[in-house]
Every structure is written in C-alpha cells, then in structure tokens.
Design a protein around this motif. Structure first.
Motif, PDB file in Angstrom:
ATOM      1  N   SER A   1       0.762  -1.364   0.101  1.00  0.00           N
ATOM      2  CA  SER A   1       0.119   0.078   0.286  1.00  0.00           C
ATOM      3  C   SER A   1       0.820   0.948  -0.281  1.00  0.00           C
ATOM      4  CB  SER A   1      -0.893   0.120   1.172  1.00  0.00           C
ATOM      5  OG  SER A   1      -1.995  -1.072   1.475  1.00  0.00           O
ATOM      6  N   VAL A   2       2.137   1.530   0.939  1.00  0.00           N
ATOM      7  CA  VAL A   2       2.926   2.099   0.863  1.00  0.00           C
ATOM      8  C   VAL A   2       3.551   2.621  -0.285  1.00  0.00           C
ATOM      9  CG1 VAL A   2       4.933   1.642   1.787  1.00  0.00           C
ATOM     10  CG2 VAL A   2       4.214   3.723   2.381  1.00  0.00           C
ATOM     11  N   SER A   3       3.651   1.452  -1.335  1.00  0.00           N
ATOM     12  CA  SER A   3       4.922   1.731  -2.202  1.00  0.00           C
ATOM     13  C   SER A   3       3.548   2.376  -3.314  1.00  0.00           C
ATOM     14  CB  SER A   3       5.162   0.363  -2.865  1.00  0.00           C
ATOM     15  OG  SER A   3       5.869  -0.081  -1.747  1.00  0.00           O
ATOM     16  N   LEU A   4       2.773   1.610  -3.415  1.00  0.00           N
ATOM     17  CA  LEU A   4       1.249   1.969  -4.260  1.00  0.00           C
ATOM     18  C   LEU A   4       0.827   3.647  -4.192  1.00  0.00           C
ATOM     19  CD1 LEU A   4      -0.355   2.071  -6.841  1.00  0.00           C
ATOM     20  CD2 LEU A   4      -2.260   0.795  -5.160  1.00  0.00           C
TER      21      LEU A   4
ATOM     22  N   PRO B   1      -7.274   7.740   0.266  1.00  0.00           N
ATOM     23  CA  PRO B   1      -8.251   6.284  -0.005  1.00  0.00           C
ATOM     24  C   PRO B   1      -7.484   5.233  -0.371  1.00  0.00           C
ATOM     25  CG  PRO B   1      -7.261   7.653  -2.339  1.00  0.00           C
ATOM     26  CD  PRO B   1      -7.061   8.283  -1.183  1.00  0.00           C
ATOM     27  N   ILE B   2      -6.198   4.993  -1.111  1.00  0.00           N
ATOM     28  CA  ILE B   2      -5.640   3.735  -0.883  1.00  0.00           C
ATOM     29  C   ILE B   2      -5.868   2.863   0.720  1.00  0.00           C
ATOM     30  CG2 ILE B   2      -3.405   2.150  -1.433  1.00  0.00           C
ATOM     31  CD1 ILE B   2      -2.914   4.511  -2.962  1.00  0.00           C
ATOM     32  N   GLY B   3      -5.524   3.389   1.588  1.00  0.00           N
ATOM     33  CA  GLY B   3      -5.612   3.520   3.139  1.00  0.00           C
ATOM     34  C   GLY B   3      -7.476   2.224   3.132  1.00  0.00           C
ATOM     35  N   VAL B   4      -8.530   3.337   2.259  1.00  0.00           N
ATOM     36  CA  VAL B   4      -9.305   2.576   2.396  1.00  0.00           C
ATOM     37  C   VAL B   4     -10.107   1.351   2.062  1.00  0.00           C
ATOM     38  CG1 VAL B   4     -11.757   2.991   2.062  1.00  0.00           C
ATOM     39  CG2 VAL B   4     -10.803   5.169   3.136  1.00  0.00           C
ATOM     40  N   LEU B   5      -8.655   1.476   0.629  1.00  0.00           N
ATOM     41  CA  LEU B   5      -9.620  -0.104  -0.103  1.00  0.00           C
ATOM     42  C   LEU B   5      -8.643  -0.823   1.161  1.00  0.00           C
ATOM     43  CD1 LEU B   5      -9.705  -1.735  -2.306  1.00  0.00           C
ATOM     44  CD2 LEU B   5      -8.337  -0.405  -3.187  1.00  0.00           C
ATOM     45  N   GLY B   6      -7.094  -0.538   1.507  1.00  0.00           N
ATOM     46  CA  GLY B   6      -6.230  -1.400   2.120  1.00  0.00           C
ATOM     47  C   GLY B   6      -7.028  -1.884   3.121  1.00  0.00           C
ATOM     48  N   ALA B   7      -7.725  -1.971   3.763  1.00  0.00           N
ATOM     49  CA  ALA B   7      -8.316  -1.896   5.498  1.00  0.00           C
ATOM     50  C   ALA B   7      -9.068  -3.162   4.578  1.00  0.00           C
ATOM     51  CB  ALA B   7      -9.377  -0.801   5.801  1.00  0.00           C
TER      52      ALA B   7
END
Length: 325
Positions: free
Chosen positions: A190-193, A282-288
């Motif tokens: 997630s952090v890479s993306l 938004p990637i944090g929401v998806l990653g969760a």
C-alpha cells in the motif's frame, strides 16, 4: 416502583400501586419475556411514559400488561425505542496483532540495510550527484519521456544522512501504528503504491519546472494517509448519528500532521507531501478491506509484487543510463 425481589409469585404482581383496576378485565399484553430481569427495560419504558403496568407469570413467561387505552401508545414507543437501539451496544473493536508478531525486527533491519546501501551508492560509489540525476523525480523525464520508474527510485535517494535518518525514523513510527491493524505485506504494497502515485501526480503538478527532487518523505506521508483511510473505515459503524464527523476527525488529524511536519524547511517539497497524503487516504480505505478479507498467500503476493516493482524500477534506471553496456 418495581419490586426488587426477582421471585414473582403465581398471582399477579402489580408494578404500579396507584392503579386499583385489575388488568384482567381491561388490560392487554404488550410483551412476553423468558425471565423477570429481561422484562425490566420494557417496564421502565412504560413507567417513563407515566402509564401503569403489571407483570404476570403465566406458562413460564413474564407478561407485561397495560390498560387497553394505552396499548397503541406503548407499542408505538416500543417500536421507536427498538429502532433507536438497533445497533446498541456497538460492536467491539478487535485489537490488532502485537508489534512483535506482525513486524519482526528483521523487517526494519532489512529496510535500513537497503536504504543505507543506496545512500552509499549515491554519495560514495557514483558521486557527483549522478544517481540523483538519473533516478530522482524529474518532472520532464516522467511527463515527456514516460519514465514511470522515477517516482519509485526517487524514494530511495537522500540529500544527506540527517535527511535519511529523519525519514526512516518517522516512517517506522507511522508504520508501527499501522502494523497494529495491518499485515506487513499489505503495508509494504500500500505504501509503495501510494508513494508512487503521489510522486507521479507531483511530477505532473511540477511540470515543466526542471527542479529535481528525491527522498522517502512522500512515502512517510503516504503512511499517514493510509492510517487516516484505515481509521475512516474502522471508525464508521453500520449506523451512526454523525457519520460525517467520524470521517472528519481522522482527516483532520492527517492534515494537522502534514502542517506540523510536512511544510517546514527551505528544501521541503510540500506538494510531494500533500500528494503522498492524498494518495494514501483512498488506498488506506481499500487496503483496510484487503487486509481484512485477503488470505495469507494473497498478502505475501502483494508484498512480493511490490518488491519486484522496485527491482524493475532500478533495472530500468541502469538500463536507460547504459550501465549494462
């Protein structure tokens, strides 16, 4: 008003002594309960309306009765109360895994070793800023020449030792917070993306400015964005009176961190920090959701693909510069 003795005799036990009329001649059952204690909420609701009621023990159930004149009002209030308490008590929050379980010491040591290696290559092996020029975030190279790898390779270059140590320290702090909820492979992916997306947007934002930028601070603020997105997901229950506020406070926290640590300094690339944070949310929401629903193999696959992306990016750097020729 209610008898505190849980032992109810077989004959009617009137809860409100102010009413003399026997409920059998003009009363109606509004609730049946398997135990005396379970009828308490119903009785308290009725008494709070100023309406008398009775409890009968009949066929093994405790029946709550009121006068027929009050039946409709009582049932309507019971329906309202049932809707208001549909999601009460709230669902318990499951504690995340302990730090030593989710992130063994080997992971931060590997990160330090890799970042230290590239710092040595940048400042001692190549020298003269060569590696920064060919692998740093150059807006013209990204936009005009489609060098997609620069937003990733720029994360691993730093101007001096304090720049490197500062980013590592802050990154480990935020990664530790996120590791309480997420698997380390999902964090890495997630952090890479997020950092790649943030740097890519920043390149288009800076274009055609020839300024060259590099450093892992975009990834640091991408981590902050991931924490904000994860908090938004975990903090919103199926129903809530103020869901907007539940979304607002994590976002406000991220903005405060950005303003506190991401805007000071003469050489600070503020736009990179802003886009890193914005990409991470938004990637944090998806990653969760991915972290919660995916299995162990999928998590490892995400981490493996992220590592391949970094390796491929540096391969492209050396390929384009003719290092293999």
């Amino acid at each position: 008003m209610m008898d505190s003795d849980p032992e109810i005799p077989d004959h009617p036990d009137r809860v409100d002594s102010d009413v003399d009329e026997h409920p059998g001649s003009g009363g109606e059952v509004v609730g049946r309960f398997p135990s005396y204690d379970s009828s308490g909420d119903c009785v308290l609701l009725i008494l709070s309306m100023g309406i008398p009621c009775w409890i009968f023990l009949r066929d093994g159930y405790y029946e709550v009765m009121v006068e027929r004149a009050h039946v409709q009002a009582v049932r309507k209030q019971m329906e309202v109360s049932s809707r208001e308490n549909a999601h009460w008590p709230p669902r318990p929050i499951k504690p995340g895994p302990q730090m030593w379980r989710s992130v063994p010491l080997g992971y931060p040591l590997v990160v330090c070793a890799v970042m230290g290696l590239f710092y040595a290559l940048q400042h001692h092996y190549f020298g003269s800023g060569i590696l920064a020029r060919v692998a740093g975030l150059d807006a013209s190279a990204v936009v005009d020449h489609h060098q997609w790898w620069r937003p990733l390779t720029a994360l691993m270059l730093h101007g001096d030792l304090s720049h490197l140590l500062g980013n590592l320290g802050m990154g480990f702090v935020f990664a530790w917070f996120l590791s309480r909820s997420w698997h380390v492979s999902v964090i890495f992916a997630s952090v890479s993306l997020s950092a790649w997306l943030g740097n890519s947007i920043n390149a288009f934002f800076q274009y055609p400015d020839p300024r060259l930028s590099y450093g892992a601070s975009t990834a640091v603020f991408a981590l902050v964005g991931l924490i904000v997105g994860n908090a938004m997901t975990e903090g919103v229950p199926p129903a809530g009176k103020h869901p907007i506020l539940r979304l607002f406070f994590p976002l406000l926290t991220g903005i405060i961190i950005l303003g506190w640590w991401g805007t000071a300094g003469a050489n600070t690339d503020v736009s990179a920090h802003v886009f890193g944070l914005a990409s991470g949310i938004p990637i944090g929401v998806l990653g969760a959701s991915v972290n919660r629903l995916s299995g162990h193999r999928l998590r490892l696959l995400l981490g493996f693909l992220s590592a391949i992306a970094f390796i491929a990016s540096w391969f492209m750097v050396f390929l384009v510069t003719g290092f293999f020729a």
